[in-house]
Scaffold this motif. Structure first.
Motif, mmCIF file in Angstrom:
data_model
loop_
_atom_site.group_PDB
_atom_site.id
_atom_site.type_symbol
_atom_site.label_atom_id
_atom_site.label_comp_id
_atom_site.label_asym_id
_atom_site.label_seq_id
_atom_site.Cartn_x
_atom_site.Cartn_y
_atom_site.Cartn_z
ATOM 1 N N ASP A 1 41.388 40.968 28.342
ATOM 2 C CA ASP A 1 41.736 41.932 29.350
ATOM 3 C C ASP A 1 40.762 42.899 29.235
ATOM 4 O O ASP A 1 39.540 42.896 28.597
ATOM 5 C CB ASP A 1 43.009 42.812 28.740
ATOM 6 N N ASP A 2 40.697 44.115 30.248
ATOM 7 C CA ASP A 2 39.684 45.104 30.212
ATOM 8 C C ASP A 2 38.438 44.558 30.730
ATOM 9 O O ASP A 2 37.539 45.400 30.186
ATOM 10 C CB ASP A 2 39.824 45.829 29.164
ATOM 11 N N VAL A 3 38.157 43.469 31.406
ATOM 12 C CA VAL A 3 36.783 42.659 31.670
ATOM 13 C C VAL A 3 36.679 42.859 33.248
ATOM 14 O O VAL A 3 37.753 42.881 33.753
ATOM 15 C CB VAL A 3 36.671 41.610 30.767
ATOM 16 N N PRO A 4 35.572 42.521 33.690
ATOM 17 C CA PRO A 4 35.314 42.572 35.351
ATOM 18 C C PRO A 4 36.046 41.156 35.630
ATOM 19 O O PRO A 4 36.182 40.320 34.815
ATOM 20 C CB PRO A 4 33.985 42.279 35.408
ATOM 21 N N LEU A 5 36.790 41.242 36.932
ATOM 22 C CA LEU A 5 37.225 40.022 37.321
ATOM 23 C C LEU A 5 36.678 38.877 37.232
ATOM 24 O O LEU A 5 37.058 37.946 36.792
ATOM 25 C CB LEU A 5 37.677 40.197 38.821
ATOM 26 N N GLN B 1 51.574 44.994 39.411
ATOM 27 C CA GLN B 1 50.773 45.330 38.011
ATOM 28 C C GLN B 1 49.545 44.546 37.991
ATOM 29 O O GLN B 1 48.447 45.228 37.448
ATOM 30 C CB GLN B 1 51.938 44.925 37.046
ATOM 31 N N MET C 1 47.063 46.170 40.082
ATOM 32 C CA MET C 1 46.392 47.461 39.491
ATOM 33 C C MET C 1 45.389 46.952 38.493
ATOM 34 O O MET C 1 44.249 47.682 38.292
ATOM 35 C CB MET C 1 47.578 48.360 38.981
ATOM 36 N N LYS C 2 46.008 46.070 37.545
ATOM 37 C CA LYS C 2 45.198 45.749 36.469
ATOM 38 C C LYS C 2 43.702 45.135 36.523
ATOM 39 O O LYS C 2 42.529 45.422 36.217
ATOM 40 C CB LYS C 2 46.117 44.660 35.523
ATOM 41 N N LEU C 3 43.720 44.393 37.904
ATOM 42 C CA LEU C 3 42.667 43.524 38.196
ATOM 43 C C LEU C 3 41.784 44.424 39.137
ATOM 44 O O LEU C 3 40.892 44.222 39.703
ATOM 45 C CB LEU C 3 42.858 42.251 38.942
ATOM 46 N N ALA C 4 42.139 45.843 39.485
ATOM 47 C CA ALA C 4 41.552 46.685 40.344
ATOM 48 C C ALA C 4 41.481 45.911 41.832
ATOM 49 O O ALA C 4 40.430 46.115 42.479
ATOM 50 C CB ALA C 4 40.338 47.136 39.745
ATOM 51 N N GLY D 1 43.423 46.563 44.615
ATOM 52 C CA GLY D 1 44.018 47.291 45.481
ATOM 53 C C GLY D 1 45.655 47.439 45.551
ATOM 54 O O GLY D 1 46.070 46.857 44.507
ATOM 55 N N ASN E 1 49.077 40.531 33.921
ATOM 56 C CA ASN E 1 50.099 41.335 34.040
ATOM 57 C C ASN E 1 50.261 42.374 32.853
ATOM 58 O O ASN E 1 50.449 43.426 33.426
ATOM 59 C CB ASN E 1 51.465 40.387 34.640
ATOM 60 N N ASN E 2 50.738 41.900 31.766
ATOM 61 C CA ASN E 2 50.633 40.653 31.265
ATOM 62 C C ASN E 2 52.241 40.274 30.714
ATOM 63 O O ASN E 2 52.156 39.649 29.670
ATOM 64 C CB ASN E 2 49.730 40.803 29.841
ATOM 65 N N LEU F 1 46.895 50.775 33.596
ATOM 66 C CA LEU F 1 46.926 50.269 35.231
ATOM 67 C C LEU F 1 46.617 51.366 36.254
ATOM 68 O O LEU F 1 45.557 50.797 37.219
ATOM 69 C CB LEU F 1 48.412 49.966 35.567
ATOM 70 N N LYS G 1 42.465 51.890 36.038
ATOM 71 C CA LYS G 1 41.833 50.540 36.818
ATOM 72 C C LYS G 1 41.964 50.704 38.044
ATOM 73 O O LYS G 1 41.166 50.431 38.976
ATOM 74 C CB LYS G 1 42.423 49.329 36.180
ATOM 75 N N PHE G 2 43.249 50.993 38.775
ATOM 76 C CA PHE G 2 43.521 51.011 40.199
ATOM 77 C C PHE G 2 42.548 51.976 40.864
ATOM 78 O O PHE G 2 42.027 51.885 41.736
ATOM 79 C CB PHE G 2 45.054 51.182 40.465
ATOM 80 N N ASP H 1 38.468 49.842 38.988
ATOM 81 C CA ASP H 1 37.590 49.065 38.003
ATOM 82 C C ASP H 1 38.365 48.496 37.102
ATOM 83 O O ASP H 1 38.950 49.359 36.217
ATOM 84 C CB ASP H 1 36.426 50.044 37.523
ATOM 85 N N SER H 2 38.388 47.113 36.743
ATOM 86 C CA SER H 2 39.269 46.598 35.817
ATOM 87 C C SER H 2 38.726 46.915 34.415
ATOM 88 O O SER H 2 39.550 46.296 33.546
ATOM 89 C CB SER H 2 39.431 45.007 36.335
ATOM 90 N N THR H 3 37.576 47.215 34.091
ATOM 91 C CA THR H 3 37.210 47.418 32.809
ATOM 92 C C THR H 3 37.550 49.014 32.098
ATOM 93 O O THR H 3 37.387 49.232 31.121
ATOM 94 C CB THR H 3 35.648 47.310 32.724
ATOM 95 N N SER I 1 46.035 44.321 23.040
ATOM 96 C CA SER I 1 46.301 44.314 24.563
ATOM 97 C C SER I 1 47.758 44.261 24.409
ATOM 98 O O SER I 1 48.493 44.775 25.441
ATOM 99 C CB SER I 1 45.729 42.958 24.983
ATOM 100 N N TYR J 1 49.897 46.153 27.490
ATOM 101 C CA TYR J 1 50.182 45.467 28.613
ATOM 102 C C TYR J 1 51.585 44.622 28.611
ATOM 103 O O TYR J 1 51.932 44.169 29.516
ATOM 104 C CB TYR J 1 49.001 44.414 28.901
ATOM 105 N N SER J 2 52.134 43.966 27.386
ATOM 106 C CA SER J 2 53.220 43.278 27.376
ATOM 107 C C SER J 2 54.465 43.844 26.325
ATOM 108 O O SER J 2 55.542 43.418 26.252
ATOM 109 C CB SER J 2 52.883 42.003 27.120
#
Lengths: 430, 430
Positions: free
Chosen positions: A95-99, A289, A292-295, A297, A321-322, B335, B338-339, B349-351, B405, B409-410
């Motif tokens: 988690d928390d990494v670029p897509l 969710q 938002m988490k993957l940024a 939109g 999601n997770n 979330l 990141k959004f 940014d997802s990071t 995580s 997240y869960s």
């Protein structure tokens, strides 16, 4: 075999609330079902002195099993209209990494190693989680859907199985998976709870030829389509560069939307796209969710609803999601819409996407998405007995002002204490 | 009296994780406490064959009570750094309406009728909810805080009680409430778990004279301040019109920030405001669910953290959230950051705001906010034994990839199965 729940708060999801009908969406009463169908939904409560709505029913059905619903709320089972259930295998892995890091270093290499057995194991976990949390139907997109279907049979969840493909070797596996999945869905064990759709992954990962093949196969088998649409800005750019239009326009031109289609995400849709989705009766599935988490939109949910698009709700996979928690997802959908204005008002608006609308997305709209409007997502005589019961005695329901608000803004999936799919009990904790 | 939990996943919140230390934030081991203080935190696990970290401790402390933590995670109790606990009374009463409708037709008329007894009842519900969900400390702002303090004594939660005022008659009541609240906090029953701060409601609802009076009283009693700062665009406009500056600049000029201050919301803060908050060691409290639901905006959390501001986490009141669930709040904080990009990157940014940072906001930063860094928010020898245990065997933890995580997240607040405040058990469900 008949079962009756009495003295519960009943939320049938059949009304259209108005400003002056606060709390009119639910009532104290009872719901009864015979085998897999609901036969009786009535307000009223028995007292020591008089007869309740249920008494006449019980007089006519003396062998009916009775559940006391005091302190409980009963509602239609939730419909998770976009998920990849086996991705529980990748939950919390990265988690928390670029897509692109997430996809290239985690999802894709992991998925490359997955066989049917692992996928079945992931599905078993995810279905356990969904049933425990009040989700009675899942619309699942992955490969080895036949294996997922067998787990769904065994565990009793209702499912729309959507064998997926991208260009390359997986396209060949897909046709085999489709045949096998259709057989599982038609089997006696499935009991009519499983259906199948074809899932080309997306406009950017499937060639025009393969997308046309999906349309052909869908027509041939008389089934629907499930795909990803406008999830990221990159996808918009790629399709614009390749085809000079939006993903929605492109897929429409290829004939996908002549088939009943579920379009997951629909974040970066234009006004023209929204009009196309409405015209063709395409369901947009909001996955707040994951988005938002993957940024990625925020989909213009309120705008799409206002313009007549059917918008349903999904969790996406547990890798992004997770979890697979539809109560959590309903809350986030409403909060995100208010924060953004949801396509209607820049700068946000606290009145956008009220609680009852969100509940409809998770029930009625999900049913419509899979062609089962009136059969699922409602408590009404004749509808399928996919029913969820929540314990509403926890402190987070106090003081019991408005149960529709409570379900979206303060309920937890862990309040779910009873789940029936097609009338069969799949979870109980009283 | 000593208690030891062994064989659990221990998340002490004392490390600084780096990119190559994934999962290094927690370990399998044990934690022990004597009376109200932690005395032992060690990795290691007893096996049938050999000695675990706990064995030496148990050899020296044969009368120690032992809890088997297999399948459990043990972490510091969560700190809800901004709430109005008695507002559970207004939960779900009026949602999905414009802010001013909500305040004028719901909150204000309702609050005008509230006496100490009702407020105590609302507090009892909210504290039940918080303890059940793993919150062991609340920073509460309301009036009749003495009544809330008595409930906190009785129920055992740790609390910072912040009697609040706005201009008008409530200012007089406030001084009486302050005296009474100080007495409750100093009482034997409070056992040192209660402290007091002064809570001028905000820059726009309190006159300069009354804000100066708050500073004077805080100095006189040697206590801190708790106020609302930059929650809405309207507040920015009002203070700009009245005083030609931002709320942060205004409050700083009045001397508030010479006192240790907790500033709730900090949504519309400028770069200069952020610098002022940092310079004066003011804690900004992020309340993402309330801010989203009321369409107030999103605080630039990541930016404030990057610039050295202490940012803690709160639920706000249950009238605008609508629960007091810090796990839910942690998830939303991450979330939303990141959004939005959280003040650092436009377009998301997802990071941004990784899981461990969010956990710090809910523990370590909360402790720092109330002047108890090192005493609360960590599991370490010498720290207070405010401890939470979660059952991590549910499907939503599968396959157990990364518990940091998972918590953000869960995890669900309903996974909390054990809560100790100052070493005393306040909830247990094993």
């Amino acid at each position: 075999m008949k079962t009756l729940i009495k003295n519960a708060a009943i939320l049938p999801m059949v009304g259209t609330p108005t400003a002056d009908s606060i709390n009119a969406e639910y009532f104290t009463g009872c719901v009864a079902w015979e085998d897999d169908r609901i036969v009786f939904v009535e307000p009223g409560q028995g007292t020591q002195a008089g007869m309740g709505a249920e008494d006449e029913f019980l007089a006519q059905n003396p062998d009916c099993k009775v559940i006391d619903g005091r302190g409980k709320l009963v509602m239609p089972g939730l419909i998770n209209t976009h998920t990849h259930v086996a991705m529980t295998l990748m939950r919390n892995a990265m988690d928390d990494v670029p897509l692109m890091t997430w996809l290239e270093d985690n999802v894709w290499p992991f998925e490359a190693k997955l066989g049917a057995d692992q996928i079945a194991q992931g599905a078993r976990v995810g279905i356990t989680e969904m049933l425990a949390g009040g989700t009675t139907t899942m619309v699942d997109m992955y490969w080895h859907e036949a294996a997922i279907g067998r787990v769904a049979c065994e565990m009793g969840i209702r499912a729309v199985l959507c064998p997926s493909f991208v260009d390359g070797p997986r396209m060949e596996e897909f046709e085999h998976d489709l045949t096998e999945t259709l057989a599982v869905a038609a089997s006696k064990e499935a009991g009519g709870r499983l259906s199948v759709r074809i899932a080309p992954h997306s406009a950017y990962s499937c060639s025009a030829e393969n997308l046309r093949r999906a349309v052909e196969l869908a027509k041939q088998h008389g089934i629907g389509i499930h795909t990803h649409v406008s999830e990221t800005i990159d996808e918009q750019r790629i399709i614009r560069e390749r085809h000079g239009c939006t993903p929605t326009e492109y897929l429409c031109d290829l004939g996908l939307f002549d088939i009943p289609t579920i379009a997951a995400h629909c974040i970066h849709v234009t006004d023209r796209d929204i009009e196309i989705l409405r015209e063709h009766g395409v369901t947009a599935v909001h996955n707040p969710q994951s988005n938002m988490k993957l940024a990625s939109g925020a989909a213009p949910v309120a705008k799409m609803l206002q313009r007549g698009v059917n918008v349903a709700l999904g969790t996406d996979g547990a890798a992004s999601n997770n979890d697979l928690d539809m109560f959590d997802e309903m809350r986030t959908a409403s909060l995100l819409a208010k924060f953004t204005g949801s396509g209607l008002i820049d700068g946000g608006d606290s009145t956008v996407l009220p609680a009852y609308e969100v509940l409809k997305m998770a029930t009625v709209h999900g049913a419509r998405a899979i062609g089962m409007e009136g059969q699922l997502g409602v408590l009404a005589p004749g509808a399928l007995a996919d029913i969820v019961m929540l314990d509403i005695t926890g402190p987070h329901y106090f003081p019991g002002n408005n149960l529709v608000s409570a379900l979206v803004y303060s309920a937890k999936s862990s309040d779910v204490c009873g789940v029936w799919v097609a009338g069969t009990e799949r979870r109980r904790r009283l």
